[in-house]
Design a protein around this motif. Sequence first.
Motif, PDB file in Angstrom:
ATOM      1  N   SER A 181      18.084 -18.878  -5.648  1.00  0.00           N
ATOM      2  CA  SER A 181      16.698 -19.194  -5.207  1.00  0.00           C
ATOM      3  C   SER A 181      16.408 -18.834  -3.846  1.00  0.00           C
ATOM      4  O   SER A 181      15.075 -19.013  -3.359  1.00  0.00           O
ATOM      5  CB  SER A 181      16.470 -20.543  -5.392  1.00  0.00           C
ATOM      6  N   ASN A 182      17.452 -18.221  -3.071  1.00  0.00           N
ATOM      7  CA  ASN A 182      17.143 -17.768  -1.687  1.00  0.00           C
ATOM      8  C   ASN A 182      17.609 -16.393  -1.580  1.00  0.00           C
ATOM      9  O   ASN A 182      18.726 -16.190  -2.115  1.00  0.00           O
ATOM     10  CB  ASN A 182      17.973 -18.609  -0.632  1.00  0.00           C
ATOM     11  N   SER A 183      16.977 -15.576  -1.016  1.00  0.00           N
ATOM     12  CA  SER A 183      17.309 -14.169  -1.073  1.00  0.00           C
ATOM     13  C   SER A 183      16.806 -13.547   0.411  1.00  0.00           C
ATOM     14  O   SER A 183      15.953 -13.774   0.955  1.00  0.00           O
ATOM     15  CB  SER A 183      16.917 -13.282  -1.939  1.00  0.00           C
ATOM     16  N   TYR A 184      17.644 -12.595   0.954  1.00  0.00           N
ATOM     17  CA  TYR A 184      17.370 -11.877   1.979  1.00  0.00           C
ATOM     18  C   TYR A 184      17.043 -10.148   1.569  1.00  0.00           C
ATOM     19  O   TYR A 184      17.671  -9.629   0.555  1.00  0.00           O
ATOM     20  CB  TYR A 184      18.411 -11.406   3.037  1.00  0.00           C
ATOM     21  N   PHE A 185      15.828  -9.810   1.980  1.00  0.00           N
ATOM     22  CA  PHE A 185      15.350  -8.418   1.567  1.00  0.00           C
ATOM     23  C   PHE A 185      14.567  -7.886   2.598  1.00  0.00           C
ATOM     24  O   PHE A 185      13.975  -8.501   3.553  1.00  0.00           O
ATOM     25  CB  PHE A 185      14.790  -8.417   0.163  1.00  0.00           C
ATOM     26  N   PHE A 186      14.175  -6.459   2.368  1.00  0.00           N
ATOM     27  CA  PHE A 186      13.232  -5.795   3.296  1.00  0.00           C
ATOM     28  C   PHE A 186      11.854  -5.575   2.770  1.00  0.00           C
ATOM     29  O   PHE A 186      11.864  -5.475   1.387  1.00  0.00           O
ATOM     30  CB  PHE A 186      13.726  -4.433   3.807  1.00  0.00           C
ATOM     31  N   THR A 187      10.741  -5.523   3.382  1.00  0.00           N
ATOM     32  CA  THR A 187       9.560  -5.152   3.187  1.00  0.00           C
ATOM     33  C   THR A 187       9.050  -4.135   4.172  1.00  0.00           C
ATOM     34  O   THR A 187       9.601  -4.085   5.212  1.00  0.00           O
ATOM     35  CB  THR A 187       8.576  -6.435   2.970  1.00  0.00           C
ATOM     36  N   GLY A 188       7.912  -3.550   3.575  1.00  0.00           N
ATOM     37  CA  GLY A 188       7.494  -2.346   4.669  1.00  0.00           C
ATOM     38  C   GLY A 188       5.936  -2.412   4.535  1.00  0.00           C
ATOM     39  O   GLY A 188       5.421  -2.420   3.245  1.00  0.00           O
ATOM     40  N   SER A 189       5.508  -1.673   5.556  1.00  0.00           N
ATOM     41  CA  SER A 189       3.762  -1.393   5.406  1.00  0.00           C
ATOM     42  C   SER A 189       3.579  -0.149   6.165  1.00  0.00           C
ATOM     43  O   SER A 189       4.622   0.043   7.148  1.00  0.00           O
ATOM     44  CB  SER A 189       3.053  -2.548   5.712  1.00  0.00           C
ATOM     45  N   PHE A 190       2.658   0.631   5.870  1.00  0.00           N
ATOM     46  CA  PHE A 190       2.319   1.871   6.624  1.00  0.00           C
ATOM     47  C   PHE A 190       0.739   1.951   6.763  1.00  0.00           C
ATOM     48  O   PHE A 190      -0.001   1.558   5.887  1.00  0.00           O
ATOM     49  CB  PHE A 190       2.601   2.910   5.782  1.00  0.00           C
ATOM     50  N   LEU A 191       0.417   2.287   8.244  1.00  0.00           N
ATOM     51  CA  LEU A 191      -1.132   2.056   8.385  1.00  0.00           C
ATOM     52  C   LEU A 191      -1.391   3.529   9.082  1.00  0.00           C
ATOM     53  O   LEU A 191      -0.703   3.734  10.179  1.00  0.00           O
ATOM     54  CB  LEU A 191      -1.574   0.973   9.472  1.00  0.00           C
ATOM     55  N   TYR A 192      -2.479   4.381   8.635  1.00  0.00           N
ATOM     56  CA  TYR A 192      -2.664   5.643   9.133  1.00  0.00           C
ATOM     57  C   TYR A 192      -4.364   5.487   9.663  1.00  0.00           C
ATOM     58  O   TYR A 192      -5.009   5.350   8.598  1.00  0.00           O
ATOM     59  CB  TYR A 192      -2.554   6.832   8.405  1.00  0.00           C
ATOM     60  N   ARG A 193      -4.596   5.429  10.858  1.00  0.00           N
ATOM     61  CA  ARG A 193      -6.200   5.338  11.065  1.00  0.00           C
ATOM     62  C   ARG A 193      -6.647   6.961  11.047  1.00  0.00           C
ATOM     63  O   ARG A 193      -6.368   7.481  12.185  1.00  0.00           O
ATOM     64  CB  ARG A 193      -6.372   4.844  12.500  1.00  0.00           C
ATOM     65  N   ILE A 194      -7.418   7.487  10.387  1.00  0.00           N
ATOM     66  CA  ILE A 194      -7.922   8.686  10.071  1.00  0.00           C
ATOM     67  C   ILE A 194      -8.968   9.079  10.871  1.00  0.00           C
ATOM     68  O   ILE A 194      -9.076   9.963  11.736  1.00  0.00           O
ATOM     69  CB  ILE A 194      -8.183   8.882   8.610  1.00  0.00           C
ATOM     70  N   THR A 195      -9.944   8.152  11.185  1.00  0.00           N
ATOM     71  CA  THR A 195     -11.245   8.131  11.916  1.00  0.00           C
ATOM     72  C   THR A 195     -11.063   6.559  12.546  1.00  0.00           C
ATOM     73  O   THR A 195     -10.519   5.730  12.129  1.00  0.00           O
ATOM     74  CB  THR A 195     -12.543   8.306  11.079  1.00  0.00           C
ATOM     75  N   PRO A 196     -11.924   6.347  13.404  1.00  0.00           N
ATOM     76  CA  PRO A 196     -12.220   5.321  13.933  1.00  0.00           C
ATOM     77  C   PRO A 196     -12.517   3.905  12.886  1.00  0.00           C
ATOM     78  O   PRO A 196     -12.177   2.878  13.257  1.00  0.00           O
ATOM     79  CB  PRO A 196     -13.246   5.383  15.085  1.00  0.00           C
ATOM     80  N   SER A 197     -13.166   4.212  11.608  1.00  0.00           N
ATOM     81  CA  SER A 197     -13.531   3.374  10.904  1.00  0.00           C
ATOM     82  C   SER A 197     -12.862   3.513   9.664  1.00  0.00           C
ATOM     83  O   SER A 197     -13.078   2.456   8.688  1.00  0.00           O
ATOM     84  CB  SER A 197     -15.044   3.688  10.544  1.00  0.00           C
ATOM     85  N   SER A 198     -12.012   4.552   9.502  1.00  0.00           N
ATOM     86  CA  SER A 198     -11.363   4.672   8.038  1.00  0.00           C
ATOM     87  C   SER A 198      -9.731   4.964   8.367  1.00  0.00           C
ATOM     88  O   SER A 198      -9.408   5.322   9.486  1.00  0.00           O
ATOM     89  CB  SER A 198     -12.266   5.745   7.229  1.00  0.00           C
ATOM     90  N   GLY A 199      -9.072   4.669   7.051  1.00  0.00           N
ATOM     91  CA  GLY A 199      -7.733   4.988   7.313  1.00  0.00           C
ATOM     92  C   GLY A 199      -7.025   4.753   5.842  1.00  0.00           C
ATOM     93  O   GLY A 199      -7.606   4.554   4.883  1.00  0.00           O
ATOM     94  N   LEU A 200      -5.605   4.916   5.822  1.00  0.00           N
ATOM     95  CA  LEU A 200      -5.015   4.572   4.556  1.00  0.00           C
ATOM     96  C   LEU A 200      -3.891   3.380   5.057  1.00  0.00           C
ATOM     97  O   LEU A 200      -3.445   3.129   6.096  1.00  0.00           O
ATOM     98  CB  LEU A 200      -4.120   5.902   4.322  1.00  0.00           C
TER      99      LEU A 200
END
Length: 296
Positions: free
Chosen positions: A99-118
């Motif tokens: 019921s308890n576990s250790y693991f990794f998560t990840g995220s990625f952010l790329y700002r293409i323009t001042p108002s948009s990104g991935l």
Amino acid sequence: MKDSIYKQVLTFVFIFCLNLQAFGLSHSMGVIPIDTLKSKADKKLDRQNERDIFKSNNKRFKISFDYVHATLDTEISFELPEGNLHSVISLENDLGLPSNSYFFTGSFLYRITPSSGLYAQYYGINRKENTQTKRDLIFKGEIIPAGTDIEAHFNTQVISTGYLYSVLKNPDAHLGFYFNIYLMFLETAVQSAYGYQDLNVELVAPLPNFGILASFKLNKWLYFNGNIGFFALKLEDFGGSLHNLDIAFMAKPVDWLGIDLSYQVFDVMVEFPSDDINTKIDYNFRGPSIGLSFFF
């Protein structure tokens, strides 16, 4: 109980984001006199200047890795369409998965323009355990008697990726909305002397997951970051929902590195037919994490 806590946190984050947007607008806009109204050419020039400044900024990428200590709660239920078979199995209490576990998560952010990104996220947890059943279990219509030695596992892989739109771009505050597509793989199985029963769910959610990203500078080196997302789908023979929450404080000792202390919540529920049996998986984890963010 967990839904009540989650709704309270959701309300808090939503109010915070509204206040954050008001803060950024009040500091970035100020009071605009009538004689400063700009022509279309001036506005176009301002937008071009904004793009030029943005392109010269070498901090358009952000990659984050978190090491999570989570409490997990997983239930699987089986029911025949006529309703004459119903079984609910707790993978932690009945199948002995930790019921308890250790693991990794990840995220990625790329700002293409001042108002948009991935924007993209990843969750991955694999659990496996050998145990002995404490009661009779019905898994996909097969009965596993109490006292049976079994090997059980439950694996989760979740990937989401999509578009980020920024509505607030103050240097000391950021507020954006993302629309992601989810790819979700859930697999569980029980092996015993009575056979091998497996259950696999491979789901590509074609409808967008909606989420909010917020960042607020508290002082010279400390930031508050928040991320909340939700998704729901209901079809004739399939239904499901997904919620994720991440609240973090980030220290930036240098421009390219952030050290995060956060609390994460991930909750997914899917309903689908499997071998003419209506099946439901309700799975969630929540817990603190520590991580690193890299800016470049």
